[in-house]
Scaffold this active site. Sequence first.
Site, PDB file in Angstrom:
ATOM      1  N   GLN A 193       0.810  -1.213   0.000  1.00 18.06           N
ATOM      2  CA  GLN A 193       0.000   0.000   0.000  1.00 18.06           C
ATOM      3  C   GLN A 193       0.845   1.265   0.000  1.00 18.06           C
ATOM      4  O   GLN A 193       0.341   2.362  -0.250  1.00 18.06           O
ATOM      5  CB  GLN A 193      -0.911   0.009   1.227  1.00 18.06           C
ATOM      6  CG  GLN A 193      -0.141   0.194   2.544  1.00 18.06           C
ATOM      7  CD  GLN A 193      -1.017   0.076   3.760  1.00 18.06           C
ATOM      8  OE1 GLN A 193      -1.433  -1.018   4.118  1.00 18.06           O
ATOM      9  NE2 GLN A 193      -1.305   1.202   4.397  1.00 18.06           N
ATOM     10  N   CYS A 236      -4.858   0.253   3.665  1.00 20.07           N
ATOM     11  CA  CYS A 236      -4.839  -1.149   4.113  1.00 20.07           C
ATOM     12  C   CYS A 236      -6.219  -1.782   4.029  1.00 20.07           C
ATOM     13  O   CYS A 236      -6.368  -2.947   3.685  1.00 20.07           O
ATOM     14  CB  CYS A 236      -4.312  -1.233   5.539  1.00 20.07           C
ATOM     15  SG  CYS A 236      -5.331  -0.332   6.744  1.00 20.07           S
ATOM     16  N   HIS A 278      -5.375  -0.923  11.663  1.00 18.99           N
ATOM     17  CA  HIS A 278      -4.837  -1.531  10.446  1.00 18.99           C
ATOM     18  C   HIS A 278      -5.715  -2.717  10.054  1.00 18.99           C
ATOM     19  O   HIS A 278      -6.262  -3.408  10.913  1.00 18.99           O
ATOM     20  CB  HIS A 278      -3.408  -2.004  10.713  1.00 18.99           C
ATOM     21  CG  HIS A 278      -2.670  -2.507   9.512  1.00 18.99           C
ATOM     22  ND1 HIS A 278      -2.580  -1.797   8.340  1.00 18.99           N
ATOM     23  CD2 HIS A 278      -1.971  -3.668   9.300  1.00 18.99           C
ATOM     24  CE1 HIS A 278      -1.848  -2.497   7.459  1.00 18.99           C
ATOM     25  NE2 HIS A 278      -1.489  -3.624   8.016  1.00 18.99           N
ATOM     26  N   ASN A 283      -0.138  -9.346   5.200  1.00 20.96           N
ATOM     27  CA  ASN A 283      -0.089  -7.902   5.380  1.00 20.96           C
ATOM     28  C   ASN A 283      -0.059  -7.229   4.012  1.00 20.96           C
ATOM     29  O   ASN A 283      -0.026  -7.899   2.972  1.00 20.96           O
ATOM     30  CB  ASN A 283       1.148  -7.521   6.204  1.00 20.96           C
ATOM     31  CG  ASN A 283       0.962  -6.238   6.974  1.00 20.96           C
ATOM     32  OD1 ASN A 283       0.024  -5.477   6.750  1.00 20.96           O
ATOM     33  ND2 ASN A 283       1.875  -5.969   7.900  1.00 20.96           N
TER      34      ASN A 283
END
Length: 361
Positions: free
Chosen positions: A134, A143, A299, A321
């Site tokens: 990102q 995110c 997040h 992630n």
Amino acid sequence: MSVAASSLLAANPRFRFHFHCSCGKLQNFSLGMRHALSNILLMATVTTSLLAVSVQSAAFPDDVVVSEGQNAARVAFGPPHRLGGGLKPVDKSKKHFVVTTPMPHEILSAADVPRNWDWRNVSGVNYVSSSRNQHIPVYCGSCWTQATTSSLADRIRIQRNARFPDYMIPAQVIVYCVPDGCAGGDPDLAHAYIHQNGIGPDTCQMYVAQGSGFECSPLRRCMDCSWTNNSCNAVENYPKFGISEFGNVLGVPQMKAEIFARGPIACGIDCAPIDGNWGWGPDKDKIFTGGAGFLSISHEIAVVGFGYDPEEKMDYWIIRNSWGEYWGDTGFFRLKMGDNLMNIEGNACSWAVPTIPPELM
């Protein structure tokens, strides 16, 4: 039996947040494209000007406008937090999920769900789409779009039995079309947008890490550019993926059943414990056991599986992630299950069932 949206909300008494995704780097938003934010969260109202093309969805809460052609206001609130500021609660009473079939945890017993399940390796087949970053070409707090669109792409890959070619969902369209883009947002609203409007493959719109959720237009949804006059135009006819159902799950049993039965899910976490050097350090391939008592939601990540490590003697989540493949274990990490570390099990996670256009099936 059908599961009404009201029943779903009653069973999941947690409201969802907008995520600023501010762990990892300080936010650096450009003027005219992003909300002015500081490391200490400010209460702010952002009003957009009238635009021409309406893409409003009836699936959105009344106070969360995802449209062009209206004035819209945004208020950010929450305590000061160096890493995880920017929480924007969406009242659960104004969430309008679409759940028309029984959810996996309603029909599967605990014995039906294996202790180990990894969508990256199911009998030697990988059903997980590629990792993303990102943070490039500039920092963007997207995110929530990355986890949402990547999980949806995983589920498309599962439905297509991992056949070539792979199809990704363009995170940039969500950044343009769902507030507040690079300044944070809510995965459930991304699902609602796709359910109402559909979305093209990622060849429609490349990721540029800019947008506030109020730039949506036919050009922003799917475009092509000409070499003759260096201009770009909207593409009118393109295949669209959709969403037939979307909702939330909460807690270990519901999360495991949903992941096992239908694919990865998007979950909010307090990412402060993994901010800094851990993702580049010598323990990045071990199960992360920190984060007890960290209860903010700053997040969004994708949970693609779960398992048990006999050497470390603990159950864990497998998490993708959106900080690049050079972070963690090639973009992934494992988190100890069952202790609500980083608030992963105490906050509702988002799921959606994709629909695939026939020409891409």
